[in-house]
Design a protein around this motif. Sequence first.
Motif, PDB file in Angstrom:
ATOM      1  N   ILE A   1       0.854  -1.189   0.000  1.00 43.01           N
ATOM      2  CA  ILE A   1       0.000   0.000   0.000  1.00 43.01           C
ATOM      3  C   ILE A   1       0.890   1.239   0.000  1.00 43.01           C
ATOM      4  O   ILE A   1       1.755   1.388   0.870  1.00 43.01           O
ATOM      5  CB  ILE A   1      -0.934   0.029   1.227  1.00 43.01           C
ATOM      6  CG1 ILE A   1      -1.836  -1.209   1.228  1.00 43.01           C
ATOM      7  CG2 ILE A   1      -1.771   1.299   1.259  1.00 43.01           C
ATOM      8  CD1 ILE A   1      -2.803  -1.297   0.077  1.00 43.01           C
ATOM      9  N   PHE A   2       0.662   2.125  -0.987  1.00 48.23           N
ATOM     10  CA  PHE A   2       1.560   3.272  -1.149  1.00 48.23           C
ATOM     11  C   PHE A   2       0.867   4.626  -1.044  1.00 48.23           C
ATOM     12  O   PHE A   2       1.522   5.663  -1.123  1.00 48.23           O
ATOM     13  CB  PHE A   2       2.317   3.169  -2.473  1.00 48.23           C
ATOM     14  CG  PHE A   2       1.434   2.914  -3.677  1.00 48.23           C
ATOM     15  CD1 PHE A   2       0.696   3.927  -4.267  1.00 48.23           C
ATOM     16  CD2 PHE A   2       1.357   1.632  -4.206  1.00 48.23           C
ATOM     17  CE1 PHE A   2      -0.104   3.684  -5.368  1.00 48.23           C
ATOM     18  CE2 PHE A   2       0.548   1.379  -5.312  1.00 48.23           C
ATOM     19  CZ  PHE A   2      -0.189   2.402  -5.903  1.00 48.23           C
ATOM     20  N   SER A   3      -0.486   4.632  -0.897  1.00 54.89           N
ATOM     21  CA  SER A   3      -1.190   5.917  -0.755  1.00 54.89           C
ATOM     22  C   SER A   3      -2.446   5.722   0.073  1.00 54.89           C
ATOM     23  O   SER A   3      -2.986   4.599   0.163  1.00 54.89           O
ATOM     24  CB  SER A   3      -1.564   6.487  -2.123  1.00 54.89           C
ATOM     25  OG  SER A   3      -2.610   5.733  -2.715  1.00 54.89           O
ATOM     26  N   LEU A   4      -2.938   6.806   0.674  1.00 55.83           N
ATOM     27  CA  LEU A   4      -4.149   6.737   1.483  1.00 55.83           C
ATOM     28  C   LEU A   4      -5.350   6.400   0.607  1.00 55.83           C
ATOM     29  O   LEU A   4      -6.235   5.637   1.019  1.00 55.83           O
ATOM     30  CB  LEU A   4      -4.362   8.061   2.211  1.00 55.83           C
ATOM     31  CG  LEU A   4      -5.458   8.066   3.282  1.00 55.83           C
ATOM     32  CD1 LEU A   4      -5.174   7.025   4.356  1.00 55.83           C
ATOM     33  CD2 LEU A   4      -5.582   9.466   3.894  1.00 55.83           C
ATOM     34  N   GLU A   5      -5.389   6.934  -0.616  1.00 55.00           N
ATOM     35  CA  GLU A   5      -6.499   6.643  -1.521  1.00 55.00           C
ATOM     36  C   GLU A   5      -6.553   5.146  -1.839  1.00 55.00           C
ATOM     37  O   GLU A   5      -7.634   4.538  -1.847  1.00 55.00           O
ATOM     38  CB  GLU A   5      -6.350   7.445  -2.819  1.00 55.00           C
ATOM     39  CG  GLU A   5      -6.491   8.953  -2.661  1.00 55.00           C
ATOM     40  CD  GLU A   5      -5.261   9.586  -2.022  1.00 55.00           C
ATOM     41  OE1 GLU A   5      -5.403  10.704  -1.479  1.00 55.00           O
ATOM     42  OE2 GLU A   5      -4.174   8.963  -2.070  1.00 55.00           O
TER      43      GLU A   5
ATOM     44  N   LEU B   1      -5.332   2.754   0.002  1.00 53.01           N
ATOM     45  CA  LEU B   1      -5.681   2.036   1.231  1.00 53.01           C
ATOM     46  C   LEU B   1      -7.189   2.046   1.456  1.00 53.01           C
ATOM     47  O   LEU B   1      -7.794   1.021   1.801  1.00 53.01           O
ATOM     48  CB  LEU B   1      -4.957   2.652   2.422  1.00 53.01           C
ATOM     49  CG  LEU B   1      -5.257   2.031   3.791  1.00 53.01           C
ATOM     50  CD1 LEU B   1      -4.888   0.560   3.812  1.00 53.01           C
ATOM     51  CD2 LEU B   1      -4.517   2.793   4.901  1.00 53.01           C
ATOM     52  N   LYS B   2      -7.810   3.217   1.250  1.00 49.46           N
ATOM     53  CA  LYS B   2      -9.258   3.316   1.438  1.00 49.46           C
ATOM     54  C   LYS B   2      -9.997   2.423   0.447  1.00 49.46           C
ATOM     55  O   LYS B   2     -10.961   1.726   0.811  1.00 49.46           O
ATOM     56  CB  LYS B   2      -9.700   4.770   1.274  1.00 49.46           C
ATOM     57  CG  LYS B   2      -9.251   5.682   2.413  1.00 49.46           C
ATOM     58  CD  LYS B   2      -9.686   7.130   2.156  1.00 49.46           C
ATOM     59  CE  LYS B   2      -9.262   8.035   3.307  1.00 49.46           C
ATOM     60  NZ  LYS B   2      -9.645   9.464   3.055  1.00 49.46           N
ATOM     61  N   SER B   3      -9.583   2.437  -0.793  1.00 47.27           N
ATOM     62  CA  SER B   3     -10.237   1.619  -1.812  1.00 47.27           C
ATOM     63  C   SER B   3     -10.155   0.145  -1.465  1.00 47.27           C
ATOM     64  O   SER B   3     -11.149  -0.595  -1.569  1.00 47.27           O
ATOM     65  CB  SER B   3      -9.585   1.887  -3.177  1.00 47.27           C
ATOM     66  OG  SER B   3     -10.094   1.010  -4.159  1.00 47.27           O
ATOM     67  N   PHE B   4      -8.979  -0.320  -1.044  1.00 48.80           N
ATOM     68  CA  PHE B   4      -8.807  -1.733  -0.709  1.00 48.80           C
ATOM     69  C   PHE B   4      -9.589  -2.099   0.550  1.00 48.80           C
ATOM     70  O   PHE B   4     -10.192  -3.172   0.626  1.00 48.80           O
ATOM     71  CB  PHE B   4      -7.318  -2.052  -0.523  1.00 48.80           C
ATOM     72  CG  PHE B   4      -6.595  -2.361  -1.795  1.00 48.80           C
ATOM     73  CD1 PHE B   4      -5.999  -3.588  -1.984  1.00 48.80           C
ATOM     74  CD2 PHE B   4      -6.521  -1.434  -2.823  1.00 48.80           C
ATOM     75  CE1 PHE B   4      -5.333  -3.896  -3.158  1.00 48.80           C
ATOM     76  CE2 PHE B   4      -5.863  -1.722  -3.993  1.00 48.80           C
ATOM     77  CZ  PHE B   4      -5.268  -2.960  -4.178  1.00 48.80           C
ATOM     78  N   THR B   5      -9.585  -1.213   1.545  1.00 52.01           N
ATOM     79  CA  THR B   5     -10.306  -1.494   2.792  1.00 52.01           C
ATOM     80  C   THR B   5     -11.794  -1.682   2.529  1.00 52.01           C
ATOM     81  O   THR B   5     -12.427  -2.601   3.062  1.00 52.01           O
ATOM     82  CB  THR B   5     -10.081  -0.360   3.804  1.00 52.01           C
ATOM     83  OG1 THR B   5      -8.679  -0.180   4.020  1.00 52.01           O
ATOM     84  CG2 THR B   5     -10.752  -0.686   5.134  1.00 52.01           C
ATOM     85  N   GLU B   6     -12.338  -0.833   1.695  1.00 55.67           N
ATOM     86  CA  GLU B   6     -13.761  -0.945   1.362  1.00 55.67           C
ATOM     87  C   GLU B   6     -14.059  -2.243   0.622  1.00 55.67           C
ATOM     88  O   GLU B   6     -15.069  -2.911   0.879  1.00 55.67           O
ATOM     89  CB  GLU B   6     -14.185   0.264   0.519  1.00 55.67           C
ATOM     90  CG  GLU B   6     -14.171   1.581   1.293  1.00 55.67           C
ATOM     91  CD  GLU B   6     -14.293   2.801   0.387  1.00 55.67           C
ATOM     92  OE1 GLU B   6     -14.447   2.605  -0.851  1.00 55.67           O
ATOM     93  OE2 GLU B   6     -14.225   3.932   0.895  1.00 55.67           O
ATOM     94  N   ALA B   7     -13.199  -2.619  -0.309  1.00 54.01           N
ATOM     95  CA  ALA B   7     -13.410  -3.863  -1.061  1.00 54.01           C
ATOM     96  C   ALA B   7     -13.335  -5.082  -0.142  1.00 54.01           C
ATOM     97  O   ALA B   7     -14.148  -6.010  -0.247  1.00 54.01           O
ATOM     98  CB  ALA B   7     -12.376  -3.972  -2.169  1.00 54.01           C
TER      99      ALA B   7
END
Length: 807
Positions: A542-546, A548-554
């Motif tokens: 994970i290299f960016s907050l965006e 991270l958020k996308s993956f967490t939601e998925a």
Amino acid sequence: MQHIAESTGGRFLSHGPIVEIDHISIDSRVNEYGAYDLFIAFRGQNHNGHDFIPELIKKGVKNFIVEEDVEAVENINIIKVTTSVKALQTLATVKRKRFISPVIGITGSNGKTIIKEWLYDILSTRFSVLKSPKSYNSQIGVPLSVWPIGPEFNMGIFEAGISQPGEMEKLASIISPTIGIFTNIGTAHEEFFDSQNQKVSEKLKLFKDSEALVFCMDHELIARQINESFIGEKIGWSFNGKGVYNVELKEGHHLAIRKGTEQYTFSVNLKDKASLENIVHCIITSLVLGVKTQDIQEGIDRIQPIKMRLELKKGINRSYLIDDTYNNDVAGLHKALDFMDQQKHVSNKTIILSDFIQNKHSKTFYTELNQLLLQKNVNRLIGIGPQLSQHKQVFDLPATFYTNTESFLQSDEIHQFQNELVLIKGARQFALEKVSKLLAEKGHKTVLEVNLDAITHNLNFYRSLLKPDTKIMVVVKALAYGSGSEEVSKMLEFHKVDYLAVAYADEGVALRKNGVTLPIMVMNASDDDPFNLMRFNLEPEIFSLEQLKSFTEAYALADRELQAHLILNTGMNRLGFNPEDLDQLIDYITSNKSIKVKSVFTHLAASEELEHSDFTKDQVDKFRSGAQKIEDALAYKPIRHILNSGGIVRHNSFQEDMVRLGIGLHGIEVSHLKDGDLQNTAYLKTVISQIRYVKSGETIGYGRSGVAKKDMKIATIAIGYADGYLRVFGNGNAFVVIQGQKAKTVGNICMDMSMVDVTGLNANVGDEVVVFGENPSVSQLADWAGTIPYEILTNVSNRVKRVFYTE
């Protein structure tokens, strides 16, 4: 087992049934053991055989020799000894003393294995021979070679190698040769001996009780010491007329050998001096043993270039091939079957097996062969030769039989292989290499040969630089730097690395589909990847907050925990969280319990270069500060890693919890501080397609850039820029090696072909051409191209067949 305990000076930690041991193994990877098998546990640098004992007991192993205290187990024989090596050597010595037939011992700096194999070909016309498998000539290899000796053999041939003083006495007592061969003396292991005289003296200890010794009088140092100290029959031979046997090479590849008034003539298809010397050793030893000249010539005619290795390569219809077609003997069959058993990614296993050339006619032998194949989980047998066909009724597994190789090649069965692992194992006269060529996946003559033993050596070298608790992540992206990610990854899994890293999710998916179970980090996962990451248990960087958020939601939609590797940007400026991003990152992670941070890491921009050491140390400081900040906010400690291959060598103190090994695994030491400690792992080879003669003034190749300034002999080789041989290598900017001779490129490199100058060289159509390997090396090609070794290796295209081998 009581006798084993007594002979080795061991004591029982626990008792099981009283049995006579048939087979000894030191390899925990062997899948099946019988009640009469013995496992000897060794403590290695990176593996401890004692750790595998509980697993082996579950497999059915009932007999062990150990050198550490282990828990006693009911109905299991466990004998503790002082050292496992000494115990193994003692057992082999006891077996050897019971053997009354001739034994040939071979030592020297070079040629031991070749002479052993060629002698086997010649003597098998008359004797039932046991020989060392491959190059088993060490303190462990020799006793493993000698152990199978028994009344079914009437000849033994064993080689012995030493690397320092004091080793040969142990091997001499195990082999106890009646006849010896001293090949030559060279510079190998020179650092451990005071002089060449001492090295010769140490090697001669193998023959202290031998009745006769064959040697070349032209090696004056060897001849002098033998004449001074050897008390048996001295059988010296010479190309220069000063031996008991005198040898002359005549026109038409004929060797004339004279002993007094006796003269023998043999036809040999050998050219170089080393090969001629090796074959003369074989011929004279055979003559001493009373072998008829026609039988010697028959054996010589069977000799082919020896591949002392097992080759794993892709076959037709999603099959894999293990090519072991150079000979067929029982010890070698065991080794090949063990290697086959280690390939866990294919469950359907077939063996194509030729007759054993030593007239194995007894029903007992073939019954035992049937049991061995069943024990090794072979699913199907294809037997080739009259002996196997004659005994087909003893085989319980599905089997078909052919009287010769040609009838098999003409059958429908040759085209029906698919989704299976095929071991091709046969004596040379059956020419099973024809089968191997037919079943291989690609006909392209250009191949990348990958030495799995060298990769293992390099892995162990880097391990030796690490603290015992430092983990290793191996980067296997881009086909493991061109070598072949699936095969290399499976080998790394056996050697118990901790993590693998790939660039993209589909690389990780391919590894999972091929049975790799190690944790895998995906270094450049995209928003399209979460489904495959979850399905195949892959862990994203994970290299960016965006991101991270996308993956967490998925992951939340699937009610799955996101196991993430956080990369911090400390100066590489490629991917990663900047220091000012960390507060937001930490807030998001701590507010989402479904995120598990597996590791925190960074990339060093110039770890291999001394002039950038201060920059590297600054990166380390920034990384440690950021990693600590993340750890302080978590209730657990993620793995930290920062060092790559160059960093492991130049900045070893920054090991953290784990290191990432990449190019170093493949023998490229980018810091150039430890070049001599690594082994070359890859050889790119092709063949000569055609040879033509070009007159002075004519041009060669596209653009007419190659101009013959004199009459030239030009070889066209089957490699071009579509295979990864860069255009910059044309017009004399690179050379290849043909039969040990350098040949420079001529004209432009074409898409599929290149031309090289072989004027004045011994070169023929079909000759092997080394594009890179030891010489020229990958690093040399990189220098010529003005690039780095990474690019040379990863440029080797997918149409180039990969062949994996182990010695």
